[in-house]
Scaffold this active site. Structure first.
Site: not given
Length: 320
Positions: A171, A173-176
């Site tokens: 996504g 705004v995902c920084i996994t």
């Protein structure tokens, strides 16, 4: 394994069989219900709320209400009184198990329950699926995730999930992938194709869709439904906080694993962005529907099924 993403793929047209794109039917069936389009806003606090859930259900669009600071009992009561579908999210903590117990005791069985954790291939998810099935039987449709591998899909289906949600960290705004080194960021579409080979039940493609054409690509590679965050965020009706910068109105959009949503800076795998307010949500839905009708016409059919059969190319510009 397939190492490509949305921007790396172009679908190839077939002969058109309709006189007008408006003849093309974008509807999709998930469980006992049929919805107008194979899209669902991400169950994030800056994307969906109770008011939008009601509006979408009234217009026959699928939704999944988020699980943050949320009263499931009053929400499901309200939806049942309105004779609308009820679709909620749960985690895997003790209070989530207790909530399932309470809903069962009150005979408030939701139509859909999404078990929503970052790493869904886990014993905790198995226990939650089994708990829901023990309490509610087959009265509710269970979506479980998120996962990234065929083995995870097989396991979740075997444990009793009715659908699996594929996508770990793709996504906006995902920084996994930056924080952990793991995930499907950069090859999300390949992950959908890979996982669909093992799936015997619906797959929901979750994350990484940036433009409307990515919906058709997701369907081509095995998705039944697409969960989308950024494209549904920052509308006039969206729950994100309004922020004005240089006389321009923006809305906050942040990940569920961000410190802004969690309220603490622990195990952070999300970030916050400001997105310029983009008008009415239903205008975006209308544009998506028209674009998907066009996709069906290019696929040479009249329904979404036609998209599943088209050929494709992997572009030379691909990083993979």
């Amino acid at each position: 394994m397939y190492a490509f993403d949305y921007e790396d793929i172009q679908l190839i047209p077939n002969m058109c069989v309709v006189n007008s794109r408006s003849e093309c039917n974008t509807s999709v069936t998930l469980g006992k219900h049929t919805f107008k389009m194979p899209v669902v806003p991400a169950n994030m606090a800056t994307v969906i709320n109770e008011e939008l859930s009601i509006m979408l259900a009234e217009k026959n669009y699928f939704y999944v209400m988020h699980r943050f600071d949320f009263d499931a009992v009053s929400f499901i009561k309200k939806m049942k009184e309105k004779k609308l579908i009820s679709s909620i999210s749960v985690g895997v903590k003790e209070q989530d198990f207790k909530m399932i117990n309470e809903l069962t005791e009150l005979n408030l069985i939701p139509d859909y329950i999404t078990i929503d954790i970052a790493h869904g291939h886990a014993n905790s998810v198995k226990e939650m699926i089994e708990h829901i099935r023990t309490k509610m039987g087959d009265q509710t449709f269970i979506i479980a995730g998120n996962v990234a591998t065929p083995q995870a899909v097989r396991d979740l289906e075997h444990w009793g999930a009715d659908a699996t949600k594929v996508g770990v960290g793709p996504g906006k705004v995902c920084i996994t992938k930056l924080k952990t080194g793991f995930g499907t960021g950069g090859w999300q579409l390949g992950a959908i194709k890979w996982c669909s080979k093992a799936a015997t039940k619906p797959i929901i493609a979750d994350g990484g869709l940036r433009v409307n054409g990515d919906i058709a690509k997701s369907i081509r590679f095995g998705a039944t439904m697409c969960m989308i965050g950024s494209l549904f965020a920052a509308h006039e009706e969206s729950p994100g906080k309004n922020v004005t910068v240089d006389n321009v109105l923006f809305k906050e959009y942040y990940g569920s694993a961000s410190e802004y949503n969690k309220g603490e800076k622990r195990y952070v795998e999300g970030k916050k962005e400001l997105i310029k307010v983009r008008g009415k949500l239903m205008d975006t839905y209308k544009e998506m529907e028209e674009d998907l009708q066009s996709s069906i016409s290019y696929a040479g059919g009249k329904t979404l099924k036609a998209i599943k059969k088209v050929d494709y190319v992997i572009l030379k510009t691909s990083n993979f």
